[in-house]
Design a protein around this motif. Structure first.
Motif, short mmCIF file in Angstrom:
data_model
loop_
_atom_site.label_atom_id
_atom_site.label_comp_id
_atom_site.label_asym_id
_atom_site.label_seq_id
_atom_site.Cartn_x
_atom_site.Cartn_y
_atom_site.Cartn_z
N LYS A 147 -14.71 83.08 38.62
CA LYS A 147 -15.77 83.62 37.77
C LYS A 147 -15.43 84.98 37.13
O LYS A 147 -15.91 85.29 36.05
N THR A 148 -14.63 85.80 37.81
CA THR A 148 -14.32 87.12 37.25
C THR A 148 -12.98 87.14 36.52
O THR A 148 -12.67 88.11 35.82
N GLY A 149 -12.17 86.11 36.70
CA GLY A 149 -10.90 86.03 35.99
C GLY A 149 -9.77 86.76 36.71
O GLY A 149 -9.84 87.06 37.90
N THR A 150 -8.73 87.08 35.95
CA THR A 150 -7.53 87.73 36.50
C THR A 150 -7.53 89.19 36.09
O THR A 150 -7.61 89.52 34.91
N ARG A 151 -7.42 90.08 37.05
CA ARG A 151 -7.55 91.51 36.82
C ARG A 151 -6.31 92.26 37.32
O ARG A 151 -5.71 91.89 38.32
N HIS A 170 8.55 80.41 33.00
CA HIS A 170 7.50 81.18 33.67
C HIS A 170 7.97 82.58 34.06
O HIS A 170 7.18 83.52 34.09
N SER A 171 9.29 82.76 34.31
CA SER A 171 9.79 84.10 34.63
C SER A 171 9.79 84.97 33.38
O SER A 171 9.57 86.19 33.46
N ILE A 172 10.02 84.37 32.22
CA ILE A 172 9.96 85.11 30.97
C ILE A 172 8.53 85.59 30.72
O ILE A 172 8.30 86.74 30.32
N VAL A 173 7.58 84.72 30.97
CA VAL A 173 6.17 85.08 30.81
C VAL A 173 5.79 86.18 31.81
O VAL A 173 5.11 87.15 31.45
N ALA A 174 6.25 86.04 33.05
CA ALA A 174 5.97 87.07 34.07
C ALA A 174 6.55 88.40 33.66
O ALA A 174 5.92 89.45 33.83
N HIS A 175 7.75 88.37 33.10
CA HIS A 175 8.39 89.60 32.62
C HIS A 175 7.56 90.25 31.52
O HIS A 175 7.33 91.46 31.53
N GLU A 217 2.29 79.67 36.81
CA GLU A 217 3.42 80.06 37.66
C GLU A 217 3.70 81.56 37.50
O GLU A 217 4.01 82.25 38.47
N ALA A 218 3.59 82.05 36.27
CA ALA A 218 3.81 83.48 36.01
C ALA A 218 2.75 84.31 36.71
O ALA A 218 3.05 85.38 37.28
N ILE A 219 1.52 83.83 36.68
CA ILE A 219 0.42 84.54 37.35
C ILE A 219 0.68 84.61 38.86
O ILE A 219 0.44 85.64 39.50
#
Length: 248
Positions: A71-75, A14-19, A55-57
């Motif tokens: 409803k609006t998602g991740t921005r 998850h840290s790789i994805v966050a990176h 986890e990255a989010i």
């Protein structure tokens, strides 16, 4: 050790994805107001489980880069919400930082480091002075083009922060370590840049050794301005108002 290896010495998935996502945001591939792809799309594109993605989010949300709403998602959030003192967020700006970011970093250093050098001149112990001296000797002995060039530079500046006897200054130095490494790497990229900076670093050390706070403040400011002018020219920012003003 580089900032990246310090920050991600033991990378989890998850840290790789966050990176990966953090770099896209910080470098402008994803801009404030943009919606991230859906969880299903990101999971497929990045080839990771939804658990790792969630986890990255959470990591990026905690750093102020994004927000998730029903409803609006991740921005992507506006830049003023980002925690720019976070080691990861700082490291994601390099190796190709935006000139405005780099200007802001040096402007901050010009506010903090000359005064810290003056404090070190007044308060340093003999042991702390020896640490600064050894860091400077390390800079002299560093082979051009190697990591030792900017790692010894980092040790020199952090030793001065430590010698200030101010815990806030020392903590700040640790916080912005990744940004300092990135800027040192850039400023020492030229074949002679490192060698040219040695007299200025030695002058800072000598002023601290002489317990001369005014001189320490002055020569540290000159050192930072010298580095800033070099970067300004390398980045082709000569003539830009902010970058000219900081070197006056």
């Amino acid at each position: 050790m580089s900032s990246m290896s310090r920050t991600y010495a033991r990378r989890s998935l998850h840290s790789i994805v966050a990176h990966d996502l953090g770099r896209r945001i910080v470098t402008g591939q994803l801009t404030p107001g943009d919606n991230l792809p859906t969880e299903a799309q990101l999971s497929e594109t990045l080839d990771v489980s939804r658990t790792a993605l969630r986890e990255a989010i959470k990591i990026l949300s905690a750093k102020g880069l994004i927000e998730s709403r029903p409803k609006t998602g991740t921005r992507v959030k506006p830049r003023h919400f980002w925690n720019l003192l976070d080691p990861d967020v700082l490291s994601w700006h390099f190796p190709d930082p935006d000139p405005a970011f780099l200007y802001g970093l040096f402007e901050t250093r010009l506010i903090i480091e000359p005064n810290t050098a003056a404090m070190a001149a007044e308060r340093r112990s003999e042991e702390q002075l020896e640490t600064i001296r050894k860091a400077y000797i390390g800079m002299e002995q560093a082979e051009p083009g190697t990591e030792a060039v900017y790692l010894t530079d980092l040790e020199f500046h952090q030793a001065i922060l430590d010698a200030s006897q101010n815990d806030f200054m020392k903590s700040l130095g640790m916080l912005i370590e990744s940004a300092l490494i990135g800027s040192f790497r850039m400023s020492s990229a030229g074949p002679k840049a490192h060698v040219h900076s040695l007299p200025s670093h030695k002058a800072v050390y000598q002023a601290i050794a002489d317990r001369d706070p005014d001189e320490a403040r002055s020569v540290m400011r000159q050192l930072l301005r010298q580095t800033m002018m070099q970067l300004r020219d390398e980045l082709g920012m000569k003539g830009t108002t902010d970058w000219e003003r900081i070197t006056l």
